[in-house]
Motif scaffolding. Structure first.
Motif, PDB file in Angstrom:
ATOM      1  N   ALA A 159       0.841  -1.204   0.000  1.00  0.00           N
ATOM      2  CA  ALA A 159       0.000   0.000   0.000  1.00  0.00           C
ATOM      3  C   ALA A 159       0.879   1.259   0.000  1.00  0.00           C
ATOM      4  O   ALA A 159       0.569   2.233  -0.698  1.00  0.00           O
ATOM      5  CB  ALA A 159      -0.932  -0.012   1.209  1.00  0.00           C
ATOM      6  N   THR A 160       1.974   1.247   0.750  1.00  0.00           N
ATOM      7  CA  THR A 160       2.904   2.382   0.773  1.00  0.00           C
ATOM      8  C   THR A 160       3.502   2.580  -0.615  1.00  0.00           C
ATOM      9  O   THR A 160       3.578   3.702  -1.121  1.00  0.00           O
ATOM     10  CB  THR A 160       4.026   2.158   1.807  1.00  0.00           C
ATOM     11  OG1 THR A 160       3.433   2.031   3.100  1.00  0.00           O
ATOM     12  CG2 THR A 160       5.029   3.287   1.809  1.00  0.00           C
ATOM     13  N   PHE A 161       3.919   1.493  -1.247  1.00  0.00           N
ATOM     14  CA  PHE A 161       4.459   1.538  -2.608  1.00  0.00           C
ATOM     15  C   PHE A 161       3.438   2.166  -3.558  1.00  0.00           C
ATOM     16  O   PHE A 161       3.757   3.055  -4.342  1.00  0.00           O
ATOM     17  CB  PHE A 161       4.832   0.121  -3.064  1.00  0.00           C
ATOM     18  CG  PHE A 161       5.282   0.034  -4.487  1.00  0.00           C
ATOM     19  CD1 PHE A 161       6.622   0.185  -4.811  1.00  0.00           C
ATOM     20  CD2 PHE A 161       4.384  -0.209  -5.518  1.00  0.00           C
ATOM     21  CE1 PHE A 161       7.057   0.104  -6.131  1.00  0.00           C
ATOM     22  CE2 PHE A 161       4.802  -0.291  -6.834  1.00  0.00           C
ATOM     23  CZ  PHE A 161       6.137  -0.134  -7.139  1.00  0.00           C
ATOM     24  N   SER A 162       2.198   1.716  -3.477  1.00  0.00           N
ATOM     25  CA  SER A 162       1.140   2.217  -4.343  1.00  0.00           C
ATOM     26  C   SER A 162       0.894   3.716  -4.129  1.00  0.00           C
ATOM     27  O   SER A 162       0.745   4.476  -5.088  1.00  0.00           O
ATOM     28  CB  SER A 162      -0.146   1.422  -4.082  1.00  0.00           C
ATOM     29  OG  SER A 162      -1.173   1.881  -4.899  1.00  0.00           O
ATOM     30  N   THR A 163       0.897   4.152  -2.868  1.00  0.00           N
ATOM     31  CA  THR A 163       0.707   5.571  -2.556  1.00  0.00           C
ATOM     32  C   THR A 163       1.858   6.406  -3.111  1.00  0.00           C
ATOM     33  O   THR A 163       1.631   7.462  -3.716  1.00  0.00           O
ATOM     34  CB  THR A 163       0.595   5.778  -1.029  1.00  0.00           C
ATOM     35  OG1 THR A 163      -0.544   5.057  -0.563  1.00  0.00           O
ATOM     36  CG2 THR A 163       0.462   7.240  -0.665  1.00  0.00           C
ATOM     37  N   LEU A 164       3.091   5.944  -2.914  1.00  0.00           N
ATOM     38  CA  LEU A 164       4.253   6.673  -3.431  1.00  0.00           C
ATOM     39  C   LEU A 164       4.227   6.740  -4.959  1.00  0.00           C
ATOM     40  O   LEU A 164       4.545   7.773  -5.548  1.00  0.00           O
ATOM     41  CB  LEU A 164       5.553   6.036  -2.958  1.00  0.00           C
ATOM     42  CG  LEU A 164       5.911   6.264  -1.499  1.00  0.00           C
ATOM     43  CD1 LEU A 164       7.155   5.473  -1.131  1.00  0.00           C
ATOM     44  CD2 LEU A 164       6.125   7.736  -1.222  1.00  0.00           C
ATOM     45  N   LYS A 165       3.859   5.645  -5.584  1.00  0.00           N
ATOM     46  CA  LYS A 165       3.767   5.620  -7.048  1.00  0.00           C
ATOM     47  C   LYS A 165       2.772   6.672  -7.524  1.00  0.00           C
ATOM     48  O   LYS A 165       3.041   7.414  -8.473  1.00  0.00           O
ATOM     49  CB  LYS A 165       3.355   4.225  -7.514  1.00  0.00           C
ATOM     50  CG  LYS A 165       3.234   4.090  -9.009  1.00  0.00           C
ATOM     51  CD  LYS A 165       2.843   2.664  -9.367  1.00  0.00           C
ATOM     52  CE  LYS A 165       2.451   2.575 -10.817  1.00  0.00           C
ATOM     53  NZ  LYS A 165       1.896   1.273 -11.151  1.00  0.00           N
ATOM     54  N   LYS A 166       1.634   6.779  -6.844  1.00  0.00           N
ATOM     55  CA  LYS A 166       0.619   7.774  -7.197  1.00  0.00           C
ATOM     56  C   LYS A 166       1.163   9.192  -7.000  1.00  0.00           C
ATOM     57  O   LYS A 166       1.022  10.042  -7.871  1.00  0.00           O
ATOM     58  CB  LYS A 166      -0.627   7.556  -6.341  1.00  0.00           C
ATOM     59  CG  LYS A 166      -1.762   8.510  -6.621  1.00  0.00           C
ATOM     60  CD  LYS A 166      -2.968   8.175  -5.740  1.00  0.00           C
ATOM     61  CE  LYS A 166      -4.155   9.043  -6.050  1.00  0.00           C
ATOM     62  NZ  LYS A 166      -4.173  10.316  -5.405  1.00  0.00           N
TER      63      LYS A 166
END
Length: 176
Positions: A111-118
């Protein structure tokens, strides 16, 4: 003659506006935060004052020395530590690693990865490269940003963001 002078002045004004526009472009970064590639450890500490601290015992990495650190940088809802890596011989900044402080479990880190990607996509546009759901990077004119979710089941789960010059580390170290 007056007409030539006006034309030259107009050209200078237009060029200055273009240069200023490029300097404010988020894709035109040449380092991380307030730093630029090639700075010394003291210059990085001064640029990132008061948050940055020079480490008494530098952290040894495979590619150099982590000599400056900023702890607990808030990005989204997570905190990250930034380590500034320097060439061992010339002590010039060539890479910045951001590591998530809270590495609880693989699904939270996903989820952290996904947020940073966004967040990075909003700031820099679509990524230049994606490898499955664990590696994404943005190749900007002067800096490459590499976002990773390192996950080996039962062993490790970690979210890391690496900033480095767009040229290879070897060439960047020679150029600095």
């Amino acid at each position: 003659m007056l007409r030539n002078t006006v034309a030259v002045l107009l050209t200078i004004i237009l060029l200055s506006a273009e240069i200023a526009k490029g300097a404010g472009d988020p894709k035109n970064i040449a380092g991380y935060g307030k730093t630029t590639w090639g700075m010394t450890p003291n210059e990085v500490v001064n640029a990132e004052a008061p948050r940055a601290e020079k480490l008494e015992n530098p952290e040894k990495f495979e590619t150099g020395l982590g000599m400056v650190k900023i702890n607990a940088i808030q990005i989204g809802i997570k905190k990250f530590n930034a380590t500034f890596l320097f060439d061992e011989t010339r002590q010039k900044l060539y890479q910045v690693n951001l590591k998530c402080v809270e590495e609880k479990n693989a699904s939270e880190n996903a989820a952290t990865f996904s947020t940073l990607k966004k967040l990075l996509t909003e700031k820099y546009g679509p990524p230049s490269y994606k490898e499955d759901s664990q590696v994404v990077f943005w190749e900007l004119p002067k800096t490459t940003i590499n976002l990773r979710h390192a996950h080996i089941p039962g062993m490790i789960t970690r979210v890391i963001v690496i900033y480095k010059p767009t040229t290879s580390i070897e060439n960047a170290a020679k150029d600095l």
